[in-house]
Scaffold this active site. Structure first.
Site, mmCIF file in Angstrom:
data_model
loop_
_atom_site.group_PDB
_atom_site.id
_atom_site.type_symbol
_atom_site.label_atom_id
_atom_site.label_comp_id
_atom_site.label_asym_id
_atom_site.label_seq_id
_atom_site.Cartn_x
_atom_site.Cartn_y
_atom_site.Cartn_z
ATOM 1 N N CYS A 75 0.837 -1.199 0.000
ATOM 2 C CA CYS A 75 0.000 0.000 0.000
ATOM 3 C C CYS A 75 0.875 1.254 0.000
ATOM 4 C CB CYS A 75 -0.969 -0.050 1.176
ATOM 5 S SG CYS A 75 -2.292 1.164 1.129
ATOM 6 N N HIS A 131 -3.682 -5.035 0.507
ATOM 7 C CA HIS A 131 -3.105 -5.561 1.741
ATOM 8 C C HIS A 131 -3.197 -7.075 1.732
ATOM 9 C CE1 HIS A 131 -2.563 -1.867 4.184
ATOM 10 N NE2 HIS A 131 -3.470 -1.384 3.346
ATOM 11 N N GLU A 155 -1.951 -9.137 3.734
ATOM 12 C CA GLU A 155 -2.094 -9.676 5.090
ATOM 13 C C GLU A 155 -3.529 -9.591 5.579
ATOM 14 O OE1 GLU A 155 -0.996 -6.774 4.261
ATOM 15 O OE2 GLU A 155 -1.414 -5.260 5.800
#
Lengths: 208, 271
Positions: free
Chosen positions: A80, A186, A188
């Site tokens: 990001c 993202h 994660e």
């Protein structure tokens, strides 16, 4: 050991956990000796462009990062904001970036009243690969990932763009150039697709 | 193609999930950790957890429950309840929370929203707006878990919060809360059309068709639900559930639904 750079604010625990699930132990640090010894470096995703760049500058890390990433070719993943920092400049804070990727970071600007896409771009959006490569291995053709951003990048050199997404406009969702990897989304926070992506990154970067 | 988010909302009262009806008379539903695990296993888009007694007890959201949920889930996780300081936000984010929800304190001190957005970024800051229809017919924003009238009109308040830097609005109809009788679509539309930031509709979902109404009629960017995902059947049996992708696609259209049928990862720890 993979080092996740700490430039101040935000959720880094999820990145640590995501990398651990992908088979890599990571530590959050901004210390010179940790960065110098790191097998891989992650620029994480929360904060502001100008403030994050200033943190790197005042921490004396810019030269070291350039030497490790551009010189020693240590793999680096920007998530990001982290990927946006690879560019030469951002409208956010009118600040210079790392310049590792030619291009700049710009705000989403939409006309059109109530039908205009909302900003920030928040949520799951399908991502389209631009070329075959290891990052999207074993993922469905148009995998969805989680995005949370008001700025996007524009690359001067199309060859570095690994995947694109559409949100009002088409913008780079992922970049890959040699040892430099970046995602606007993202991983994660993207459930199984994200876990697979991180596993692909870890393997492609030779980290596990 | 951008997908519509379908978000479970868990209301935390001390150590258990409560589900209210019209912001009253909570029914104990079960363990929040268990519910979060179930939703994570179902690959849901996002999770919101609101600690509904934190504010009146002068504290922030239950740290232990929050960090355990953050540790076990791989999806975006938004947390709210009694948040009044930047330090509370910092600690929550460090624990693995992605976004924080501010409600009462935004009314008490709107500047706090700007301060939080300036430090953590707008995409971290959700302002939660609870709305009740008064006897006059006008809608009004309520704070303190629906107990304190603010005199504010929802659209004007949402716009002010946008100006302060909020990244998103969570709009809850107190009148529809827990009733599963449908969203207040005209309310959602007035608020969503008033701002350029995304609005999550909440309060009243009882069927997947309600999601389409909130999005197409109400211009919501995302839909949230509590009772709809926690209860089943006319007697409101407790059963944690989430619509199948096919049902969501039927009402929202295939290209606006995220298909979750890729292999689901096992939980990160045994239980």
């Amino acid at each position: 050991m993979v080092v996740i750079l700490d430039y101040g604010a935000g959720n880094l625990a999820s990145v640590v956990r995501g990398l651990r699930r992908a088979g890599v132990e990571a530590v959050v640090s901004s210390r010179h000796r940790d960065v110098a010894a790191a097998k891989g470096i992650v620029l994480p995703g929360v904060g502001f462009f100008d403030a994050a760049m200033e943190r790197l500058r005042s921490g004396g890390l810019l030269g070291l990062l350039e030497e490790r990433v551009l010189g020693a070719r240590v793999p680096v993943l920007g998530i990001c904001l982290g990927m946006q920092m690879f560019t030469e400049h951002s409208e956010e804070g009118d600040a210079a970036g790392l310049g590792w990727i030619r291009g700049r970071t710009m705000r989403f600007r939409f006309e059109g009243g109530v039908d205009a896409p909302k900003v920030p771009h928040l949520g799951w959006t399908a991502v389209r690969r631009c070329a075959e490569g290891p990052l999207f291995d074993a993922l469905p053709p148009l995998p969805c990932f989680y995005f949370a951003h008001s700025y996007h990048i524009a690359c001067t050199d199309a060859a570095v763009v690994a995947a694109e997404a559409d949100y009002g406009i088409r913008f780079p969702a992922a970049v890959h150039w040699g040892n430099i990897y970046g995602t606007q989304f993202h991983p994660e926070k993207s459930h199984d697709n994200g876990a697979r992506f991180l596993r692909n990154f870890v393997k492609a970067a030779g980290l596990a | 193609m951008h997908k519509i988010r379908v978000i479970p909302v868990l209301l935390l009262k001390h150590w258990g999930i409560e589900k209210s009806v019209r912001f009253r008379a909570g029914k104990y539903v079960g363990s929040p950790i268990n519910a979060a695990r179930v939703f994570n296993g179902l690959n849901v888009d996002e999770l919101i957890l609101l600690d509904i007694v934190a504010g009146e007890e002068g504290r922030g959201p239950n740290a232990e429950i929050v960090s355990q949920i953050a540790e076990e889930t791989q999806m975006p996780f938004t947390v709210g309840g009694g948040i009044r300081t930047l330090e509370q936000i910092r600690v929550l984010l460090q624990a693995g929370v992605d976004r924080v929800c501010i409600n009462t304190h935004a009314v008490e001190r709107p500047e706090f929203v700007r301060e939080a957005a300036e430090v953590f970024g707008s995409q971290c800051i959700v302002v939660s707006v609870d709305v009740k229809r008064r006897w006059t017919g006008r809608h009004e924003v309520f704070a303190r878990g629906g107990r304190k009238a603010t005199g504010l009109a929802p659209e004007a308040w949402a716009r002010r919060m946008e100006e302060m830097g909020a990244g998103e609005i969570l709009l809850t109809s107190m009148d529809r809360d827990g009733t599963m009788s449908g969203y207040d679509v005209p309310l959602i539309r007035r608020v969503a059309d008033a701002v350029r930031i995304p609005v999550i509709a909440c309060g009243g979902a009882g069927r997947v068709e309600d999601f389409a109404a909130a999005v197409d009629g109400g211009h919501a960017s995302a839909v949230a639900a509590g009772a709809f995902f926690l209860f089943y059947g006319p007697r409101r049996t407790v059963l944690i559930n989430y619509p199948h992708d096919d049902d969501l696609a039927r009402v929202l259209g295939e290209d606006r639904v995220r298909r979750k049928d890729f292999k689901v990862l096992p939980p990160s720890r045994a239980y």
